[in-house]
Design a protein around this motif. Sequence first.
Motif, PDB file in Angstrom:
ATOM      1  N   SER A  30      24.805  49.199 100.330  1.00  0.00           N
ATOM      2  CA  SER A  30      25.210  50.344 101.147  1.00  0.00           C
ATOM      3  C   SER A  30      26.267  49.892 102.144  1.00  0.00           C
ATOM      4  N   THR A  31      26.984  50.867 102.676  1.00  0.00           N
ATOM      5  CA  THR A  31      28.051  50.589 103.628  1.00  0.00           C
ATOM      6  C   THR A  31      28.009  51.597 104.770  1.00  0.00           C
ATOM      7  N   SER A  32      28.421  51.150 105.963  1.00  0.00           N
ATOM      8  CA  SER A  32      28.441  52.051 107.112  1.00  0.00           C
ATOM      9  C   SER A  32      29.564  53.062 107.015  1.00  0.00           C
ATOM     10  N   ARG A  33      30.599  52.751 106.246  1.00  0.00           N
ATOM     11  CA  ARG A  33      31.681  53.704 105.990  1.00  0.00           C
ATOM     12  C   ARG A  33      32.451  53.238 104.772  1.00  0.00           C
ATOM     13  N   GLY A  34      33.194  54.150 104.162  1.00  0.00           N
ATOM     14  CA  GLY A  34      33.950  53.820 102.968  1.00  0.00           C
ATOM     15  C   GLY A  34      33.159  54.066 101.702  1.00  0.00           C
ATOM     16  N   GLU A  35      33.666  53.553 100.585  1.00  0.00           N
ATOM     17  CA  GLU A  35      33.095  53.809  99.266  1.00  0.00           C
ATOM     18  C   GLU A  35      32.853  52.500  98.533  1.00  0.00           C
ATOM     19  N   ILE A  36      31.668  52.384  97.916  1.00  0.00           N
ATOM     20  CA  ILE A  36      31.307  51.223  97.105  1.00  0.00           C
ATOM     21  C   ILE A  36      31.539  51.571  95.634  1.00  0.00           C
ATOM     22  N   THR A  37      32.252  50.704  94.920  1.00  0.00           N
ATOM     23  CA  THR A  37      32.490  50.909  93.490  1.00  0.00           C
ATOM     24  C   THR A  37      32.336  49.581  92.754  1.00  0.00           C
ATOM     25  N   ARG A  38      32.320  49.675  91.407  1.00  0.00           N
ATOM     26  CA  ARG A  38      32.338  48.511  90.510  1.00  0.00           C
ATOM     27  C   ARG A  38      31.241  47.490  90.835  1.00  0.00           C
ATOM     28  N   THR A  39      30.018  47.939  91.064  1.00  0.00           N
ATOM     29  CA  THR A  39      28.922  46.996  91.268  1.00  0.00           C
ATOM     30  C   THR A  39      28.627  46.273  89.957  1.00  0.00           C
ATOM     31  N   LYS A  40      28.319  44.991  90.100  1.00  0.00           N
ATOM     32  CA  LYS A  40      28.111  44.169  88.905  1.00  0.00           C
ATOM     33  C   LYS A  40      27.261  42.969  89.264  1.00  0.00           C
ATOM     34  N   ILE A  41      26.369  42.584  88.372  1.00  0.00           N
ATOM     35  CA  ILE A  41      25.600  41.359  88.582  1.00  0.00           C
ATOM     36  C   ILE A  41      25.558  40.576  87.284  1.00  0.00           C
ATOM     37  N   GLU A  42      25.662  39.246  87.409  1.00  0.00           N
ATOM     38  CA  GLU A  42      25.684  38.395  86.231  1.00  0.00           C
ATOM     39  C   GLU A  42      25.247  36.985  86.607  1.00  0.00           C
ATOM     40  N   PRO A  43      24.624  36.281  85.676  1.00  0.00           N
ATOM     41  CA  PRO A  43      24.324  34.874  85.923  1.00  0.00           C
ATOM     42  C   PRO A  43      25.595  34.045  85.771  1.00  0.00           C
ATOM     43  N   ILE A  44      25.720  33.004  86.570  1.00  0.00           N
ATOM     44  CA  ILE A  44      26.854  32.100  86.453  1.00  0.00           C
ATOM     45  C   ILE A  44      26.494  31.020  85.448  1.00  0.00           C
ATOM     46  N   MET A  45      27.319  30.838  84.464  1.00  0.00           N
ATOM     47  CA  MET A  45      27.033  29.922  83.372  1.00  0.00           C
ATOM     48  C   MET A  45      26.710  28.525  83.880  1.00  0.00           C
ATOM     49  N   ASP A  46      25.708  27.900  83.263  1.00  0.00           N
ATOM     50  CA  ASP A  46      25.322  26.505  83.514  1.00  0.00           C
ATOM     51  C   ASP A  46      24.826  26.274  84.940  1.00  0.00           C
ATOM     52  N   THR A  47      24.360  27.318  85.596  1.00  0.00           N
ATOM     53  CA  THR A  47      23.780  27.173  86.930  1.00  0.00           C
ATOM     54  C   THR A  47      22.533  28.051  86.997  1.00  0.00           C
ATOM     55  N   ARG A  48      21.846  27.984  88.122  1.00  0.00           N
ATOM     56  CA  ARG A  48      20.702  28.880  88.374  1.00  0.00           C
ATOM     57  C   ARG A  48      21.097  29.940  89.391  1.00  0.00           C
ATOM     58  N   ILE A  49      22.379  30.257  89.441  1.00  0.00           N
ATOM     59  CA  ILE A  49      22.922  31.187  90.425  1.00  0.00           C
ATOM     60  C   ILE A  49      23.246  32.516  89.755  1.00  0.00           C
ATOM     61  N   TRP A  50      22.936  33.604  90.458  1.00  0.00           N
ATOM     62  CA  TRP A  50      23.350  34.933  90.045  1.00  0.00           C
ATOM     63  C   TRP A  50      24.389  35.447  91.034  1.00  0.00           C
ATOM     64  N   ARG A  51      25.420  36.084  90.485  1.00  0.00           N
ATOM     65  CA  ARG A  51      26.495  36.628  91.312  1.00  0.00           C
ATOM     66  C   ARG A  51      26.392  38.145  91.337  1.00  0.00           C
ATOM     67  N   ALA A  52      26.296  38.702  92.553  1.00  0.00           N
ATOM     68  CA  ALA A  52      26.309  40.159  92.742  1.00  0.00           C
ATOM     69  C   ALA A  52      27.644  40.536  93.363  1.00  0.00           C
ATOM     70  N   ALA A  53      28.373  41.443  92.723  1.00  0.00           N
ATOM     71  CA  ALA A  53      29.716  41.782  93.190  1.00  0.00           C
ATOM     72  C   ALA A  53      29.870  43.294  93.291  1.00  0.00           C
ATOM     73  N   PHE A  54      30.772  43.696  94.186  1.00  0.00           N
ATOM     74  CA  PHE A  54      31.108  45.112  94.320  1.00  0.00           C
ATOM     75  C   PHE A  54      32.459  45.212  95.011  1.00  0.00           C
ATOM     76  N   ASP A  55      33.109  46.363  94.874  1.00  0.00           N
ATOM     77  CA  ASP A  55      34.374  46.636  95.549  1.00  0.00           C
ATOM     78  C   ASP A  55      34.126  47.622  96.687  1.00  0.00           C
ATOM     79  N   LEU A  56      34.870  47.415  97.762  1.00  0.00           N
ATOM     80  CA  LEU A  56      34.783  48.305  98.926  1.00  0.00           C
ATOM     81  C   LEU A  56      36.154  48.928  99.166  1.00  0.00           C
TER      82      LEU A  56
END
Length: 535
Positions: free
Chosen positions: A470-496
């Motif tokens: 969520s955001t206090s103002r503006g618009e959130i688009t292109r939300t995406k989540i994916e595991p990063i190859m060869d790691t135990r990390i997940w990346r959560a991304a979005f555009d504001l």
Amino acid sequence: MHMTTSVERRRFLKSIAAAGLILPGMSIYQHALAEVPGLDLGAGQPFDFADLIARAKSMAQAAYEPPVAPNPEIVGRIDYDTHGKLHYKRDHSPFSDGSGTYPVTFFHLGMYFAKPVHMYLLEDGTAREVIYKPDYFDMPADSIARQLPENSGFAGFRLHEELSRDDWKTQDWAAFLGASYFRAIGDEGQYGLSARGIAVNTATSQPEEFPDFRQFFIEPAKNAEDPVTIYALLDGPSITGAYKFLLYRGQGVTMDIEKHLFVRRDIERLGIAPLTSMFWYSEQNKSFRFDWRPEVHDSDGLELWTGSGERIWRQLNNPETIRASAFADHNPRGFGLMQRDRDVKNYLDGVRYHRRPSLWVEPQENWNDGAVQLIEIPTDDEIHDNIAAFWVPNAPAKAGNSYQFKYRLHWQAHNPFPVAELAKATSTRMGRGGEPGTNRPKDEVKFSVEFEGDVLGTLAYGEFPEIVVSTSRGEITRTKIEPIMDTRIWRAAFDLKAAGTDPVDLRMYLKRGDAPLSETWMFQHLPALGNQHQG
């Protein structure tokens, strides 16, 4: 050689007496045979914490009398280089004779620590002042410091490692120096951020005040499991206080603090359990050719454990103007300025930023309604402490008010109360919005937050967490989540997409079904500053 005149000396004595800094019945001219080798101690006087509290309360009802340097002209000439050549002699260290586990050494007065602090050794309810003498310090023969009179006072003190260690003379683990500042090493064996006894009017319409610890009473630990007990008297233009510290040297350092505060005049922002740190830049706000190192900071985020049980991570900023953020709460379980990034490759610096301690505040009683407030101040170098965090009670701090707080400070690498069931945000990155190979929109910013935690390993093959953002103002688009190859990390991304230059408060967490999988990530995006970094 210039000596302090009798008029100056009387003025100095009168000033500390008026401030209540001489124990009842004590004369600083009284001396007894020193029981500590090489030290000149004042006469023994009874000490009780209840009396110290009463004295702080009485002082708050009188006009403020600032501490007076014994000879300002001389102290003002002890600059950084001169001060660096003044070393307390270890053979004059209290408790180095085995009467305590952790020897004490004292800091000399100087240009940047000009206010005298009086030190007392405490045992079995009897306090004796350590009378300052130049002989306690190794100093050059021509040092201006040699012209200070006896009993000028000290600037502060530090606790050394236990006597059983061969390196105790060169290794210390806690220090109190300057105003009400103090700090300790963590379990990585490194100093970093600081704590303060109190914060008064930080980032307000009123000038900030820096009350001073005027007296310390040091009671030794008899063995390594026992705490060093420190009592302190605080005095400032708007507040006084009596403090009790129990310092434990274990895995890192733990401090139990009890403080009684008395407001002398109205305070616009009263900060309880204040923490002070430095954040210049990290991976999320470094500009091209900003500095050769990947990251420079003592802390990279504010962590919160709210009264309702929510875990929050707020990435720090280096803003273009002073920013104050408030996180309202009722009976918080804890908060801290943390150094999460422990990878030396992310600093590449000889000052060991990857080993700087995190500092967690654990209330020991109900703090009722208020807010953890975060102050972020612009800086263009690593030499400035530009971050502060503290608890601010809801009710105004009016003259005549009194407060009592108990809390524990944990100086160590990580949060002392981790939650294995929640993934943690470990990196925040920013870039251009849109997708690679497309016509990127110029009015959008992409945020990429990396989450790590064993709980993410419980996801079934092909199962993806849900992003809640969520955001206090503006618009959130292109939300995406994916595991990063060869790691135990997940990346959560979005555009504001947010027009204008006003700050944008962002909030995000991961969940599976109705259950959260991560702590709550929070960030204050500063569009104008972000555009500079992207340019």
